[in-house]
Scaffold this motif. Structure first.
Motif, PDB file in Angstrom:
ATOM      1  N   ARG A   1       0.902   1.658  -2.933  1.00  0.00           N
ATOM      2  CA  ARG A   1       1.202   3.267  -2.227  1.00  0.00           C
ATOM      3  C   ARG A   1       2.691   3.558  -2.279  1.00  0.00           C
ATOM      4  O   ARG A   1       3.139   2.234  -1.014  1.00  0.00           O
ATOM      5  CB  ARG A   1       0.280   3.240  -1.116  1.00  0.00           C
ATOM      6  CG  ARG A   1      -1.214   3.339  -1.398  1.00  0.00           C
ATOM      7  CD  ARG A   1      -1.465   3.875   0.048  1.00  0.00           C
ATOM      8  NE  ARG A   1      -3.434   3.309  -0.671  1.00  0.00           N
ATOM      9  CZ  ARG A   1      -4.228   3.779   0.473  1.00  0.00           C
ATOM     10  NH1 ARG A   1      -4.087   3.875   1.797  1.00  0.00           N
ATOM     11  NH2 ARG A   1      -5.675   3.679  -0.157  1.00  0.00           N
TER      12      ARG A   1
ATOM     13  N   GLU B   1       4.031   4.578   0.079  1.00  0.00           N
ATOM     14  CA  GLU B   1       5.209   5.656   1.424  1.00  0.00           C
ATOM     15  C   GLU B   1       5.683   4.422   2.135  1.00  0.00           C
ATOM     16  O   GLU B   1       5.866   3.548   2.040  1.00  0.00           O
ATOM     17  CB  GLU B   1       3.664   5.048   2.223  1.00  0.00           C
ATOM     18  CG  GLU B   1       2.432   3.987   2.494  1.00  0.00           C
ATOM     19  CD  GLU B   1       1.124   3.910   2.350  1.00  0.00           C
ATOM     20  OE1 GLU B   1       1.008   5.348   2.891  1.00  0.00           O
ATOM     21  OE2 GLU B   1       0.547   3.152   2.970  1.00  0.00           O
TER      22      GLU B   1
ATOM     23  N   ARG C   1       2.325  -2.207   9.536  1.00  0.00           N
ATOM     24  CA  ARG C   1       0.816  -2.788   9.191  1.00  0.00           C
ATOM     25  C   ARG C   1       0.769  -1.499   7.936  1.00  0.00           C
ATOM     26  O   ARG C   1      -0.385  -2.068   7.410  1.00  0.00           O
ATOM     27  CB  ARG C   1      -0.292  -1.685  10.332  1.00  0.00           C
ATOM     28  CG  ARG C   1      -0.248  -2.086  12.089  1.00  0.00           C
ATOM     29  CD  ARG C   1      -1.086  -1.437  12.324  1.00  0.00           C
ATOM     30  NE  ARG C   1      -0.255   0.105  12.312  1.00  0.00           N
ATOM     31  CZ  ARG C   1      -0.802   1.197  11.514  1.00  0.00           C
ATOM     32  NH1 ARG C   1      -2.163   1.465  11.889  1.00  0.00           N
ATOM     33  NH2 ARG C   1      -0.261   1.875  12.235  1.00  0.00           N
ATOM     34  N   HIS C   2       1.837  -1.200   7.000  1.00  0.00           N
ATOM     35  CA  HIS C   2       1.702  -0.308   5.856  1.00  0.00           C
ATOM     36  C   HIS C   2       2.101  -1.862   5.367  1.00  0.00           C
ATOM     37  O   HIS C   2       3.667  -2.053   5.077  1.00  0.00           O
ATOM     38  CB  HIS C   2       2.402   0.435   5.698  1.00  0.00           C
ATOM     39  CG  HIS C   2       1.364   1.475   6.546  1.00  0.00           C
ATOM     40  ND1 HIS C   2       1.552   2.126   7.586  1.00  0.00           N
ATOM     41  CD2 HIS C   2       0.217   2.303   6.194  1.00  0.00           C
ATOM     42  CE1 HIS C   2       0.378   2.328   8.158  1.00  0.00           C
ATOM     43  NE2 HIS C   2      -0.398   3.281   6.663  1.00  0.00           N
ATOM     44  N   LEU C   3       2.311  -1.602   3.605  1.00  0.00           N
ATOM     45  CA  LEU C   3       2.443  -2.731   2.453  1.00  0.00           C
ATOM     46  C   LEU C   3       2.649  -1.575   1.146  1.00  0.00           C
ATOM     47  O   LEU C   3       2.060  -0.613   1.699  1.00  0.00           O
ATOM     48  CB  LEU C   3       2.580  -4.001   1.747  1.00  0.00           C
ATOM     49  CG  LEU C   3       2.256  -5.121   3.832  1.00  0.00           C
ATOM     50  CD1 LEU C   3       1.272  -5.840   2.738  1.00  0.00           C
ATOM     51  CD2 LEU C   3       3.416  -5.969   3.577  1.00  0.00           C
TER      52      LEU C   3
ATOM     53  N   PHE D   1      -1.068  -3.871  -1.318  1.00  0.00           N
ATOM     54  CA  PHE D   1      -1.791  -4.769  -1.091  1.00  0.00           C
ATOM     55  C   PHE D   1      -2.945  -4.235  -1.404  1.00  0.00           C
ATOM     56  O   PHE D   1      -3.270  -4.040  -2.402  1.00  0.00           O
ATOM     57  CB  PHE D   1      -2.074  -4.220   0.561  1.00  0.00           C
ATOM     58  CG  PHE D   1      -2.653  -2.249   0.519  1.00  0.00           C
ATOM     59  CD1 PHE D   1      -2.182  -1.271   0.088  1.00  0.00           C
ATOM     60  CD2 PHE D   1      -4.314  -2.336   0.826  1.00  0.00           C
ATOM     61  CE1 PHE D   1      -2.142  -0.032   0.409  1.00  0.00           C
ATOM     62  CE2 PHE D   1      -4.684  -0.919   1.201  1.00  0.00           C
ATOM     63  CZ  PHE D   1      -3.783   0.635   0.391  1.00  0.00           C
TER      64      PHE D   1
ATOM     65  N   MET E   1      -7.094  -4.412  -1.868  1.00  0.00           N
ATOM     66  CA  MET E   1      -8.333  -4.063  -0.959  1.00  0.00           C
ATOM     67  C   MET E   1      -9.874  -4.747  -1.512  1.00  0.00           C
ATOM     68  O   MET E   1     -10.124  -4.524  -2.898  1.00  0.00           O
ATOM     69  CB  MET E   1      -7.819  -2.625  -1.535  1.00  0.00           C
ATOM     70  CG  MET E   1      -9.263  -1.301   0.084  1.00  0.00           C
ATOM     71  SD  MET E   1      -8.758  -0.251   0.631  1.00  0.00           S
ATOM     72  CE  MET E   1      -8.070   0.510  -0.972  1.00  0.00           C
TER      73      MET E   1
ATOM     74  N   ILE F   1      -8.678  -0.732  10.045  1.00  0.00           N
ATOM     75  CA  ILE F   1      -8.982  -1.193   9.344  1.00  0.00           C
ATOM     76  C   ILE F   1      -9.533  -1.280   8.691  1.00  0.00           C
ATOM     77  O   ILE F   1      -9.855  -1.679   7.312  1.00  0.00           O
ATOM     78  CB  ILE F   1      -9.591  -3.248   9.974  1.00  0.00           C
ATOM     79  CG1 ILE F   1      -8.421  -4.481   9.461  1.00  0.00           C
ATOM     80  CG2 ILE F   1     -10.970  -2.592  10.596  1.00  0.00           C
ATOM     81  CD1 ILE F   1      -9.469  -5.276  10.182  1.00  0.00           C
ATOM     82  N   VAL F   2     -10.964  -0.218   8.539  1.00  0.00           N
ATOM     83  CA  VAL F   2     -11.448  -0.053   7.804  1.00  0.00           C
ATOM     84  C   VAL F   2     -11.454   1.750   7.460  1.00  0.00           C
ATOM     85  O   VAL F   2     -11.986   2.921   8.636  1.00  0.00           O
ATOM     86  CB  VAL F   2     -13.026  -0.206   7.480  1.00  0.00           C
ATOM     87  CG1 VAL F   2     -14.354   0.359   6.917  1.00  0.00           C
ATOM     88  CG2 VAL F   2     -13.455  -1.752   7.369  1.00  0.00           C
TER      89      VAL F   2
ATOM     90  N   GLY G   1     -13.564   1.309   2.272  1.00  0.00           N
ATOM     91  CA  GLY G   1     -12.773   0.251   2.025  1.00  0.00           C
ATOM     92  C   GLY G   1     -11.858  -0.195   2.963  1.00  0.00           C
ATOM     93  O   GLY G   1     -12.045  -0.033   3.989  1.00  0.00           O
ATOM     94  N   LEU G   2     -11.728  -1.549   2.766  1.00  0.00           N
ATOM     95  CA  LEU G   2     -11.270  -2.469   3.889  1.00  0.00           C
ATOM     96  C   LEU G   2      -9.937  -3.464   3.479  1.00  0.00           C
ATOM     97  O   LEU G   2      -9.539  -4.268   2.509  1.00  0.00           O
ATOM     98  CB  LEU G   2     -12.123  -3.492   3.526  1.00  0.00           C
ATOM     99  CG  LEU G   2     -11.483  -4.904   5.182  1.00  0.00           C
ATOM    100  CD1 LEU G   2     -11.661  -4.367   6.125  1.00  0.00           C
ATOM    101  CD2 LEU G   2     -12.335  -6.138   4.958  1.00  0.00           C
ATOM    102  N   GLY G   3      -8.818  -3.248   4.332  1.00  0.00           N
ATOM    103  CA  GLY G   3      -7.267  -3.607   3.985  1.00  0.00           C
ATOM    104  C   GLY G   3      -7.571  -4.525   4.415  1.00  0.00           C
ATOM    105  O   GLY G   3      -7.433  -5.636   5.051  1.00  0.00           O
TER     106      GLY G   3
ATOM    107  N   ARG H   1      -4.935  -6.616   6.666  1.00  0.00           N
ATOM    108  CA  ARG H   1      -4.951  -6.128   8.144  1.00  0.00           C
ATOM    109  C   ARG H   1      -6.227  -6.953   8.982  1.00  0.00           C
ATOM    110  O   ARG H   1      -6.110  -7.570   9.724  1.00  0.00           O
ATOM    111  CB  ARG H   1      -5.261  -4.323   8.201  1.00  0.00           C
ATOM    112  CG  ARG H   1      -4.047  -3.529   7.820  1.00  0.00           C
ATOM    113  CD  ARG H   1      -4.115  -2.318   8.495  1.00  0.00           C
ATOM    114  NE  ARG H   1      -3.207  -1.398   7.893  1.00  0.00           N
ATOM    115  CZ  ARG H   1      -3.425  -0.128   7.883  1.00  0.00           C
ATOM    116  NH1 ARG H   1      -4.486   0.368   8.148  1.00  0.00           N
ATOM    117  NH2 ARG H   1      -2.327   0.861   7.600  1.00  0.00           N
TER     118      ARG H   1
ATOM    119  N   ILE I   1       2.190  -7.129   8.680  1.00  0.00           N
ATOM    120  CA  ILE I   1       1.973  -7.675   7.883  1.00  0.00           C
ATOM    121  C   ILE I   1       2.788  -8.022   6.862  1.00  0.00           C
ATOM    122  O   ILE I   1       2.266  -8.378   5.899  1.00  0.00           O
ATOM    123  CB  ILE I   1       1.205  -6.403   7.589  1.00  0.00           C
ATOM    124  CG1 ILE I   1       0.244  -6.499   6.123  1.00  0.00           C
ATOM    125  CG2 ILE I   1       2.464  -5.267   6.705  1.00  0.00           C
ATOM    126  CD1 ILE I   1      -0.104  -4.943   5.942  1.00  0.00           C
TER     127      ILE I   1
END
Ligand code: ATP
Ligand code: MN
Length: 479
Positions: A229, A231, A237-239, A242, A244, A403-404, A448-450, A453, A464
């Motif tokens: 992503r 982003e 908490r964002h990569l 990542f 999934m 997380i999900v 979807g589970l990251g 995370r 993260i």
């Protein structure tokens, strides 16, 4: 053949003295020209090696520095030193790879996590990252084990995708077009017909849509792969890259979906607690020490170990989005205008400060929020009978937040089409997704589970970037 060693983990657990073994690893410290502590990555505990004075050449001993790679043959003997039951009395020492002490950046002292991120190629050799990545491995293994035992089929969904319809996040374009002189069509737009795939393509943001296809044949499937992503959010908490895990199940409604997610999370955490207890104890200690620096009110009430035990032993709280909004409206921080984003009322998207309030202050346990307003959720989520909400669910955990993310999928073709049209999702591009609703459509659900995370939650690592070997974030793709 060189590999005739015993791993340090096995040696330490056997505790059998009086035999000769060979070990190999990297020097952590060398004290008094006599005591070497050696680590081979199999465990956090170092093996103490005694090189008796006068037994070895000075020139050889000089090369035994922190970071050097060693092969040691010796006799296992009971240790008189404290902290270990056995040690190795060296009979042969061989330096496999020297490590110049004045150049090696990892010294036997405390380094900051920020510094270690800059030398990510070496940080595997620290206690903290050794523990984190052994736990990460155990969790990955447990994920496959859980699904395998339940009869789920592991599906590899594509990494390069043509559909940009999912809307889960900003995407990275994949192209072989020359950036210096892009081909143009009649209207002056970039002509992707000349691109590698004859169309515009991206790195996947989720394997869900393809997993749904497989679920309508195998009934229960999962994916576990990288997602991307673009982003531009520099959070802890964002990569940009990542991993999934996305299970997708036919004949499951939202309730079944929540139950599976709960059972799944508890199973894999329990597995890690059983199989990486030593590493988790180390990480719990590390976190406790780190938190000592914080003011009292910022410290966790539970230790990492207590928190994990609590999660595997207690049901997750379930609360509807509508009830969650009521709780937030009436909450002290909202009344005292402490939230950065005030709680405006039903229909608003929950910000992470709101999620954290619910999880950490109000319920003090993992929470499943479900039945969200359709307007703030993806097109494929199943419309509830109230005409306002969709059968979506998010699972939030203390310290991390979401997380999900999951939902029951819309299986009714008319309903799905209606929602796609109102959200401007190109139905032509998703002809195959719509086909599934025409040919043997069934109620189905997934989530979807990251993965990172989850690893953060289990290891207690704050950032993260410290739970994936080589993090990809805005402005950073070293290594
Ligand atoms: P968030 O609101 O936290 O950005 P999201 O709503 O975009 O999450 P989903 O699209 O539902 O997330 O993705 C499913 C899961 O993937 C999330 O619950 C989270 O665990 C994880 N995830 C999402 N984006 C990232 C990211 N950039 N880095 C790491 N994990 C992520
Ligand atoms: Mn997001």
């Amino acid at each position: 053949m060189i590999n005739q060693r015993i791993k340090i983990k096995a040696l330490l657990s056997e505790e059998a003295t009086g035999r000769e073994v060979t070990v190999m690893g990297w020097v952590r410290t060398f004290r008094n020209n006599q005591f070497i502590s050696l680590n081979d990555g199999s465990t956090n505990t170092n093996l103490q090696i005694v090189a008796e004075l006068g037994q070895f050449d000075e020139s050889l001993l000089k090369k035994i520095t922190t970071g050097a790679a060693l092969k040691v043959k010796g006799m296992v003997v009971p240790s008189i030193g404290k902290g270990q039951k056995i040690e190795l009395k060296a009979t042969e020492l061989e330096v496999l790879g020297e490590c110049p002490a004045d150049e090696y950046p990892l010294q036997p002292k405390k380094h900051s996590l920020e510094f270690l991120r800059e030398i990510a190629h070496l940080r595997f050799r620290t206690n903290t990252f050794g523990a984190v990545f052994r736990v990460r491995h155990a969790l990955a293994y447990a994920i496959h084990k859980f699904f395998h035992e339940k009869g789920f089929i592991y599906i590899h969904t594509p990494i390069i995708t043509a559909s940009d319809a999912e809307g889960a996040g900003e995407m990275f374009r994949v192209t072989t077009l020359p950036l210096e002189h892009l081909p143009r069509d009649e209207n002056g737009n970039i002509d992707y017909r000349q691109d590698f795939f004859g169309r515009s393509t991206n790195l996947t943001v989720s394997g869900q849509l393809e997993a749904e296809l497989a679920a309508t044949a195998f009934s229960e499937v999962y994916t576990f792969g990288p997602t991307f992503r673009a982003e531009n959010s520099n959070t802890t908490r964002h990569l940009a890259e990542f991993w999934m895990i996305e299970p997708e199940m036919a004949f499951y409604d939202l309730e079944d979906n929540m139950l599976l997610a709960e059972e799944f999370i508890q199973y894999i955490i329990r597995f890690a607690m059983e199989h990486t207890a030593e590493d988790l104890a180390f990480l719990a200690q590390r976190l406790a020490e780190e938190e000592k620096q914080l003011p009292q009110d910022k410290r966790s009430e539970m230790s990492l170990t207590e928190k994990l035990e609590f999660v595997v032993n207690n049901r997750f709280e379930r609360v509807t989005y509508t009830d969650a909004i009521e709780i937030l409206k009436e909450s002290a921080p909202n009344k005292k205008k402490k939230f950065q984003f005030p709680v405006t009322g039903w229909g608003m998207d929950l910000q992470s400060e709101h999620e954290r309030y619910l999880v950490e202050k109000h319920f003090r346990k993992p929470v499943i929020i479900y039945n969200y307003p359709g307007a703030i959720k993806a097109f494929y989520m199943r419309q509830n009978d109230d005409g306002k909400t969709v059968a979506a669910m998010d699972i939030l955990v203390p310290g991390i937040g979401e997380i999900v993310g999951g939902s029951q999928r819309e299986e009714r073709p008319e309903k799905l089409l209606e929602r796609m049209r109102s959200m401007n999702i190109p139905e032509k591009e998703l002809w195959w997704y719509l086909d599934i609703r025409r040919f043997g459509s069934v109620p189905h659900s997934g989530f979807g589970l990251g993965f990172e995370r989850l690893v953060q939650f289990v290891t207690g690592m704050n950032n993260i970037r410290d739970v994936i070997p080589f993090p990809r974030t805005p402005g950073n793709a070293e290594f």
